[in-house]
Design an enzyme around this catalytic site. Structure first.
Site, PDB file in Angstrom:
ATOM      1  N   ARG A 102       0.850  -1.194   0.000  1.00 17.61           N
ATOM      2  CA  ARG A 102       0.000   0.000   0.000  1.00 17.61           C
ATOM      3  C   ARG A 102       0.880   1.236   0.000  1.00 17.61           C
ATOM      4  O   ARG A 102       1.746   1.379   0.858  1.00 17.61           O
ATOM      5  CB  ARG A 102      -0.849   0.053   1.281  1.00 17.61           C
ATOM      6  CG  ARG A 102      -2.011  -0.852   1.281  1.00 17.61           C
ATOM      7  CD  ARG A 102      -3.069  -0.429   2.261  1.00 17.61           C
ATOM      8  NE  ARG A 102      -2.610  -0.027   3.589  1.00 17.61           N
ATOM      9  CZ  ARG A 102      -3.413   0.354   4.561  1.00 17.61           C
ATOM     10  NH1 ARG A 102      -4.716   0.418   4.341  1.00 17.61           N
ATOM     11  NH2 ARG A 102      -2.963   0.680   5.738  1.00 17.61           N
ATOM     12  N   THR A 106      -1.372   7.464  -0.533  1.00 15.81           N
ATOM     13  CA  THR A 106      -2.663   7.306  -1.232  1.00 15.81           C
ATOM     14  C   THR A 106      -3.452   6.106  -0.707  1.00 15.81           C
ATOM     15  O   THR A 106      -4.654   6.001  -0.960  1.00 15.81           O
ATOM     16  CB  THR A 106      -2.436   7.076  -2.737  1.00 15.81           C
ATOM     17  OG1 THR A 106      -1.725   5.828  -2.888  1.00 15.81           O
ATOM     18  CG2 THR A 106      -1.601   8.192  -3.357  1.00 15.81           C
ATOM     19  N   ASP A 198       0.259  -3.652  12.265  1.00 16.84           N
ATOM     20  CA  ASP A 198       0.717  -4.006  10.919  1.00 16.84           C
ATOM     21  C   ASP A 198       1.014  -5.507  10.874  1.00 16.84           C
ATOM     22  O   ASP A 198       1.974  -5.980  11.486  1.00 16.84           O
ATOM     23  CB  ASP A 198       1.965  -3.189  10.571  1.00 16.84           C
ATOM     24  CG  ASP A 198       2.368  -3.376   9.116  1.00 16.84           C
ATOM     25  OD1 ASP A 198       2.548  -4.541   8.689  1.00 16.84           O
ATOM     26  OD2 ASP A 198       2.493  -2.379   8.400  1.00 16.84           O
ATOM     27  N   ASP A 201       4.600  -6.471   9.548  1.00 21.50           N
ATOM     28  CA  ASP A 201       5.660  -6.150  10.512  1.00 21.50           C
ATOM     29  C   ASP A 201       5.609  -7.080  11.722  1.00 21.50           C
ATOM     30  O   ASP A 201       6.648  -7.514  12.226  1.00 21.50           O
ATOM     31  CB  ASP A 201       5.525  -4.700  10.991  1.00 21.50           C
ATOM     32  CG  ASP A 201       6.016  -3.710   9.943  1.00 21.50           C
ATOM     33  OD1 ASP A 201       6.709  -4.135   8.995  1.00 21.50           O
ATOM     34  OD2 ASP A 201       5.696  -2.513  10.072  1.00 21.50           O
TER      35      ASP A 201
HETATM   36  C1  PRP Z   1      -1.195  -4.737   4.309  1.00 17.76           C
HETATM   37  C2  PRP Z   1      -2.018  -6.013   4.370  1.00 17.76           C
HETATM   38  C3  PRP Z   1      -2.815  -5.932   3.105  1.00 17.76           C
HETATM   39  C4  PRP Z   1      -3.051  -4.465   2.951  1.00 17.76           C
HETATM   40  C5  PRP Z   1      -4.457  -4.206   3.366  1.00 17.76           C
HETATM   41  O1  PRP Z   1      -0.109  -4.874   3.470  1.00 17.76           O
HETATM   42  O2  PRP Z   1      -1.256  -7.158   4.472  1.00 17.76           O
HETATM   43  O3  PRP Z   1      -2.138  -6.467   1.988  1.00 17.76           O
HETATM   44  O4  PRP Z   1      -2.138  -3.798   3.816  1.00 17.76           O
HETATM   45  O5  PRP Z   1      -4.785  -2.915   3.130  1.00 17.76           O
HETATM   46  P1  PRP Z   1      -5.903  -2.459   2.096  1.00 17.76           P
HETATM   47  O6  PRP Z   1      -7.095  -3.324   2.331  1.00 17.76           O
HETATM   48  O7  PRP Z   1      -6.132  -1.029   2.485  1.00 17.76           O
HETATM   49  O8  PRP Z   1      -5.340  -2.591   0.713  1.00 17.76           O
HETATM   50  P2  PRP Z   1       1.082  -3.800   3.401  1.00 17.76           P
HETATM   51  O9  PRP Z   1       0.859  -2.812   2.311  1.00 17.76           O
HETATM   52  O10 PRP Z   1       1.309  -3.215   4.771  1.00 17.76           O
HETATM   53  O11 PRP Z   1       2.310  -4.663   2.945  1.00 17.76           O
HETATM   54  P3  PRP Z   1       3.083  -5.831   3.726  1.00 17.76           P
HETATM   55  O12 PRP Z   1       2.150  -7.005   3.817  1.00 17.76           O
HETATM   56  O13 PRP Z   1       4.242  -6.092   2.839  1.00 17.76           O
HETATM   57  O14 PRP Z   1       3.497  -5.320   5.084  1.00 17.76           O
HETATM   58  N1  URA Z   2      -2.545  -3.414   6.960  1.00 17.64           N
HETATM   59  C1  URA Z   2      -2.200  -3.894   8.177  1.00 17.64           C
HETATM   60  O1  URA Z   2      -1.228  -4.667   8.300  1.00 17.64           O
HETATM   61  N2  URA Z   2      -2.912  -3.516   9.252  1.00 17.64           N
HETATM   62  C2  URA Z   2      -3.962  -2.683   9.153  1.00 17.64           C
HETATM   63  O2  URA Z   2      -4.594  -2.378  10.187  1.00 17.64           O
HETATM   64  C3  URA Z   2      -4.316  -2.206   7.883  1.00 17.64           C
HETATM   65  C4  URA Z   2      -3.599  -2.593   6.794  1.00 17.64           C
END
Ligand code: PRP
Ligand code: URA
Length: 207
Positions: A102, A106, A198, A201
């Site tokens: 993400r 944005t 997160d 993380d």
């Molecule tokens: C997180 C999560 C989803 C996304 C959800 O990923 O694992 O993929 O955010 O958000 P959305 O519904 O608003 O699209 P992130 O972008 O943090 O990446 P990561 O899994 O690599 O930490």
């Molecule tokens: N992605 C995450 O990992 N946690 C949230 O709460 C939203 C998006």
């Protein structure tokens, strides 16, 4: 659109430990895996069967076997931890990774990994991502899978926000959603409240 939110006591118990800010990455990963296994039972409840006669030690009888080829689609990174849990019950499922992150400003998903072959190799796809927040990542992944040619798609998450569920309803009402819980709302940074922080993380110790 169908949205399943678990009411199983084991799921509620495990999810509460996941939410706890003091849970360490090792425990967190174990819980992601276990909840994914528990949700697999519901997510696969309508898989098609074909007859398979079987000889028991005592008699010949009618049995059944799965007719559909299942593909697991973990969204990188956070969906990765759910794969092992689903494999516990579907050991021969193929895994096709989709890389999305993400954009912090944005909140729109940005694609960075997709090695799907030209033709679909599976008849059912289960998308794996613990967090359905704005829904942007799930919708983008479903767009990719529909373009690939897969007709039957399901989404398995751990926590969903009402905002993400609504976007799925608007864009892909044919895709059922399976969750451990539906939370209250998103905060101003697009994080789910109360949520668990997160999910990437917390699994990979990068927070
Ligand atoms: C997180 C999560 C989803 C996304 C959800 O990923 O694992 O993929 O955010 O958000 P959305 O519904 O608003 O699209 P992130 O972008 O943090 O990446 P990561 O899994 O690599 O930490
Ligand atoms: N992605 C995450 O990992 N946690 C949230 O709460 C939203 C998006």
């Amino acid at each position: 659109m169908s949205v399943f939110a678990s009411t199983h006591p084991l799921v509620a118990h495990k999810l509460t430990i996941m939410r706890d800010h003091s849970t360490n990455p090792r425990q967190f990963r174990e819980l992601v895996k276990e909840i994914a296994t528990l949700l697999t039972y519901e997510t696969t409840a309508d898989l098609q069967l074909r007859p398979r006669p079987v000889q028991t030690p005592l008699a010949f009888t009618n049995g059944a076997e799965l007719r559909e080829n299942v593909g697991l689609i973990p969204i990188l990174r956070a969906g990765l931890g759910m794969v092992e849990g689903v494999w516990e019950l579907l050991p021969s499922a193929e895994v096709w990774h989709i890389g999305l992150y993400r954009d912090e400003k944005t909140l729109k998903p940005v694609e960075y990994y997709n090695k799907l072959p030209l033709e679909p190799t599976v008849s059912v796809c289960i998308i794996l991502d613990p967090m359905l927040a704005t829904g942007g990542s799930a919708v983008a992944t479903i767009d990719i899978l529909k373009k690939w040619g897969v007709k039957k798609i399901k989404f398995m998450g751990i926590i969903g926000a009402p905002e993400g569920i609504q976007l799925m309803q608007e864009k892909h009402p044919d895709v059922p959603i399976y969750l451990a819980a539906i939370d209250e709302r998103l905060n101003e940074n697009g994080y789910i409240l109360p949520g668990l922080g997160d999910a990437g993380d917390r699994q990979f110790g990068t927070g």
